[in-house]
Design a protein around this motif. Sequence first.
Motif, PDB file in Angstrom:
ATOM      1  N   LEU A  38     -55.798   2.579   0.597  1.00 17.33           N
ATOM      2  CA  LEU A  38     -54.339   2.699   0.626  1.00 17.33           C
ATOM      3  C   LEU A  38     -53.925   3.804   1.603  1.00 17.33           C
ATOM      4  O   LEU A  38     -54.704   4.698   1.908  1.00 17.33           O
ATOM      5  CB  LEU A  38     -53.805   3.052  -0.767  1.00 17.33           C
ATOM      6  CG  LEU A  38     -54.046   2.044  -1.893  1.00 17.33           C
ATOM      7  CD1 LEU A  38     -53.541   2.618  -3.209  1.00 17.33           C
ATOM      8  CD2 LEU A  38     -53.373   0.713  -1.590  1.00 17.33           C
ATOM      9  N   THR A  39     -52.685   3.745   2.065  1.00 18.60           N
ATOM     10  CA  THR A  39     -52.160   4.845   2.871  1.00 18.60           C
ATOM     11  C   THR A  39     -51.780   5.992   1.960  1.00 18.60           C
ATOM     12  O   THR A  39     -51.599   5.808   0.740  1.00 18.60           O
ATOM     13  CB  THR A  39     -50.924   4.418   3.669  1.00 18.60           C
ATOM     14  OG1 THR A  39     -49.850   4.148   2.752  1.00 18.60           O
ATOM     15  CG2 THR A  39     -51.205   3.190   4.517  1.00 18.60           C
TER      16      THR A  39
ATOM     17  N   ILE B 299     -49.019   8.192  -2.998  1.00 14.80           N
ATOM     18  CA  ILE B 299     -47.977   9.027  -3.607  1.00 14.80           C
ATOM     19  C   ILE B 299     -47.036   8.169  -4.443  1.00 14.80           C
ATOM     20  O   ILE B 299     -46.684   8.522  -5.584  1.00 14.80           O
ATOM     21  CB  ILE B 299     -47.196   9.790  -2.518  1.00 14.80           C
ATOM     22  CG1 ILE B 299     -48.099  10.816  -1.837  1.00 14.80           C
ATOM     23  CG2 ILE B 299     -45.963  10.485  -3.126  1.00 14.80           C
ATOM     24  CD1 ILE B 299     -47.478  11.470  -0.617  1.00 14.80           C
ATOM     25  N   LYS B 300     -46.632   7.025  -3.897  1.00 17.08           N
ATOM     26  CA  LYS B 300     -45.724   6.137  -4.624  1.00 17.08           C
ATOM     27  C   LYS B 300     -46.374   5.626  -5.907  1.00 17.08           C
ATOM     28  O   LYS B 300     -45.735   5.553  -6.965  1.00 17.08           O
ATOM     29  CB  LYS B 300     -45.329   4.961  -3.731  1.00 17.08           C
ATOM     30  CG  LYS B 300     -44.269   4.055  -4.337  1.00 17.08           C
ATOM     31  CD  LYS B 300     -43.822   2.993  -3.340  1.00 17.08           C
ATOM     32  CE  LYS B 300     -42.728   2.116  -3.940  1.00 17.08           C
ATOM     33  NZ  LYS B 300     -42.266   1.090  -2.959  1.00 17.08           N
ATOM     34  N   HIS B 301     -47.668   5.276  -5.829  1.00 16.77           N
ATOM     35  CA  HIS B 301     -48.391   4.807  -7.014  1.00 16.77           C
ATOM     36  C   HIS B 301     -48.464   5.910  -8.074  1.00 16.77           C
ATOM     37  O   HIS B 301     -48.234   5.653  -9.262  1.00 16.77           O
ATOM     38  CB  HIS B 301     -49.792   4.364  -6.622  1.00 16.77           C
ATOM     39  CG  HIS B 301     -50.638   3.932  -7.778  1.00 16.77           C
ATOM     40  ND1 HIS B 301     -50.652   2.648  -8.264  1.00 16.77           N
ATOM     41  CD2 HIS B 301     -51.507   4.642  -8.563  1.00 16.77           C
ATOM     42  CE1 HIS B 301     -51.478   2.578  -9.297  1.00 16.77           C
ATOM     43  NE2 HIS B 301     -52.018   3.762  -9.484  1.00 16.77           N
ATOM     44  N   LEU B 302     -48.795   7.124  -7.646  1.00 15.72           N
ATOM     45  CA  LEU B 302     -48.904   8.235  -8.591  1.00 15.72           C
ATOM     46  C   LEU B 302     -47.551   8.579  -9.206  1.00 15.72           C
ATOM     47  O   LEU B 302     -47.467   9.005 -10.358  1.00 15.72           O
ATOM     48  CB  LEU B 302     -49.489   9.462  -7.878  1.00 15.72           C
ATOM     49  CG  LEU B 302     -50.956   9.350  -7.441  1.00 15.72           C
ATOM     50  CD1 LEU B 302     -51.309  10.458  -6.455  1.00 15.72           C
ATOM     51  CD2 LEU B 302     -51.891   9.409  -8.648  1.00 15.72           C
TER      52      LEU B 302
ATOM     53  N   GLN C  94     -43.180   6.778   3.053  1.00 13.21           N
ATOM     54  CA  GLN C  94     -43.098   5.792   4.131  1.00 13.21           C
ATOM     55  C   GLN C  94     -44.128   6.058   5.232  1.00 13.21           C
ATOM     56  O   GLN C  94     -44.144   5.384   6.257  1.00 13.21           O
ATOM     57  CB  GLN C  94     -41.680   5.800   4.730  1.00 13.21           C
ATOM     58  CG  GLN C  94     -40.615   5.319   3.754  1.00 13.21           C
ATOM     59  CD  GLN C  94     -39.210   5.680   4.220  1.00 13.21           C
ATOM     60  OE1 GLN C  94     -39.012   6.085   5.374  1.00 13.21           O
ATOM     61  NE2 GLN C  94     -38.236   5.544   3.330  1.00 13.21           N
ATOM     62  N   ASP C  95     -44.972   7.068   5.006  1.00 12.86           N
ATOM     63  CA  ASP C  95     -46.009   7.441   5.980  1.00 12.86           C
ATOM     64  C   ASP C  95     -45.406   7.791   7.337  1.00 12.86           C
ATOM     65  O   ASP C  95     -45.962   7.452   8.392  1.00 12.86           O
ATOM     66  CB  ASP C  95     -47.042   6.312   6.137  1.00 12.86           C
ATOM     67  CG  ASP C  95     -47.916   6.156   4.902  1.00 12.86           C
ATOM     68  OD1 ASP C  95     -48.593   7.129   4.540  1.00 12.86           O
ATOM     69  OD2 ASP C  95     -47.885   5.074   4.288  1.00 12.86           O
ATOM     70  N   ARG C  96     -44.283   8.486   7.292  1.00 14.17           N
ATOM     71  CA  ARG C  96     -43.637   8.931   8.535  1.00 14.17           C
ATOM     72  C   ARG C  96     -43.880  10.426   8.695  1.00 14.17           C
ATOM     73  O   ARG C  96     -43.322  11.237   7.968  1.00 14.17           O
ATOM     74  CB  ARG C  96     -42.129   8.644   8.510  1.00 14.17           C
ATOM     75  CG  ARG C  96     -41.797   7.165   8.573  1.00 14.17           C
ATOM     76  CD  ARG C  96     -40.320   6.936   8.838  1.00 14.17           C
ATOM     77  NE  ARG C  96     -39.499   7.293   7.698  1.00 14.17           N
ATOM     78  CZ  ARG C  96     -38.411   8.077   7.763  1.00 14.17           C
ATOM     79  NH1 ARG C  96     -38.039   8.597   8.915  1.00 14.17           N
ATOM     80  NH2 ARG C  96     -37.722   8.325   6.675  1.00 14.17           N
ATOM     81  N   GLY C  97     -44.746  10.785   9.612  1.00 14.18           N
ATOM     82  CA  GLY C  97     -45.049  12.196   9.826  1.00 14.18           C
ATOM     83  C   GLY C  97     -46.228  12.655   8.996  1.00 14.18           C
ATOM     84  O   GLY C  97     -46.718  11.961   8.093  1.00 14.18           O
TER      85      GLY C  97
ATOM     86  N   ILE D 206     -54.544  12.485  -3.645  1.00 12.52           N
ATOM     87  CA  ILE D 206     -53.471  12.031  -2.747  1.00 12.52           C
ATOM     88  C   ILE D 206     -54.041  11.572  -1.414  1.00 12.52           C
ATOM     89  O   ILE D 206     -53.593  10.585  -0.827  1.00 12.52           O
ATOM     90  CB  ILE D 206     -52.428  13.150  -2.542  1.00 12.52           C
ATOM     91  CG1 ILE D 206     -51.680  13.416  -3.845  1.00 12.52           C
ATOM     92  CG2 ILE D 206     -51.438  12.790  -1.443  1.00 12.52           C
ATOM     93  CD1 ILE D 206     -50.660  14.536  -3.758  1.00 12.52           C
ATOM     94  N   LEU D 207     -55.057  12.280  -0.916  1.00 13.91           N
ATOM     95  CA  LEU D 207     -55.641  11.949   0.385  1.00 13.91           C
ATOM     96  C   LEU D 207     -56.672  10.819   0.319  1.00 13.91           C
ATOM     97  O   LEU D 207     -57.214  10.413   1.331  1.00 13.91           O
ATOM     98  CB  LEU D 207     -56.290  13.199   0.987  1.00 13.91           C
ATOM     99  CG  LEU D 207     -55.323  14.310   1.381  1.00 13.91           C
ATOM    100  CD1 LEU D 207     -56.091  15.538   1.841  1.00 13.91           C
ATOM    101  CD2 LEU D 207     -54.361  13.851   2.461  1.00 13.91           C
ATOM    102  N   GLY D 208     -56.956  10.324  -0.882  1.00 17.34           N
ATOM    103  CA  GLY D 208     -57.873   9.197  -1.015  1.00 17.34           C
ATOM    104  C   GLY D 208     -59.334   9.561  -1.098  1.00 17.34           C
ATOM    105  O   GLY D 208     -60.197   8.685  -1.102  1.00 17.34           O
TER     106      GLY D 208
END
Length: 400
Positions: A7-8, A13-16, A42-45, A66-68
């Motif tokens: 996942l991105t 973050i959204k899942h958590l 939104q993975d912007r930045g 968070i970082l996978g």
Amino acid sequence: MSDWADLTTGKRIKHLRGSDLTQQGLADASGLSLALVQKAEQDRGELSVGSLLKLAHALNTDVAVILGQQAPRRGMDSGTRAAVRRLSDAVHDSALGVWDGAEEPSGLRELSTMHDRVCASYWRGDYEEFSRLVAKVLPEGRVRYGQAAGYERERLGSVLASTYQFASSAAILLGRRDLALSALTSARHLAENSGDEVLSALLESTLSWIYLRSARLSRAVAVAEQAALRIEPSFSRASRPQLLAYGRLMISAAVAASRGGNAASADDYLSQAHAAAARLGGDEALFGTHFGPTAANTEAVGIAVALGNHGRALRLAAHTELPPSMPKLARNRYKLDVALAQCAAGLHDQAGDTLIEVGLDAPEWVRHQALPGVIGKRLAKVSTTRVRRISEVIGVPLLA
């Protein structure tokens, strides 16, 4: 890689966050702006380490999740999960006086020797061995402590307090904040009873670190500063243990201040640490805590990185020598800071090589660190192929 690692960061973050917590609620809980939370999902930045810490705290998780690098709850391998269970049982059972030994508990000499092995395994990053040793020292030592008197009881109190401190440090590294606080509570009680003010001060440096990992930066600074004031030495008359504890606490305060972007305070605390290190004149260890010129110099690099002074960090690193006696984990934590500075300076090949060095030297420890993921993301902007190769070599997922 696991499905979670695929996942991105934004999707993680959204899942958590889930459906029960709105983006505004996450912003309020983390102290970040709603706009930043929206951009993150939104993975912007790119998120700073400080923002990652705040989000992890608000989501009741660890930055590595968070970082996978770890999946929620069951992200550890079976060996590490077993180590955490052993640590938890040892900390809680010993506090309750539970021990199932069939004979008399070991004496001060044997428990002190075992404590030294606890220190060594912690600094190697061998959590399975570490947890087995802690599971012997704490329950057995607490029984012996209850039977002892006088000098033996005092020294056992120090041995046990230091072992609980190491258990606390390992727990926070493994993302178990509540266990870390439980262990440190037992350590503080024993240290107070032993009357060892230096040990009590060193315990506060661990508490400061727990607050730092929980993104409570002002509290992390205050804890370290207050403990340092209580033990602040007169440099002309200070004992070496006082200088070591004071220097370590000043490092704790400087690191926390730098994570909050307070350069003036960080520099002030760091200058005090350098003064204590100069007075010591060499690297020393007490209760498994290391401090001296090497620690002051390497931590200065990490502080410069946190403040965004990457050129300064690399200049400091160029004049920093790592002695063979430097603990493995301290050496590799420093190298991650160097790799981050190399990324920022455009030295991508060097940063990748440094990350590989760390991953091969401390394979178990590196899986529980946030910085490899941060470094991997930055290197991926130049070459995703290179990052995938690094990931395969060190066994840590670095790309979503």
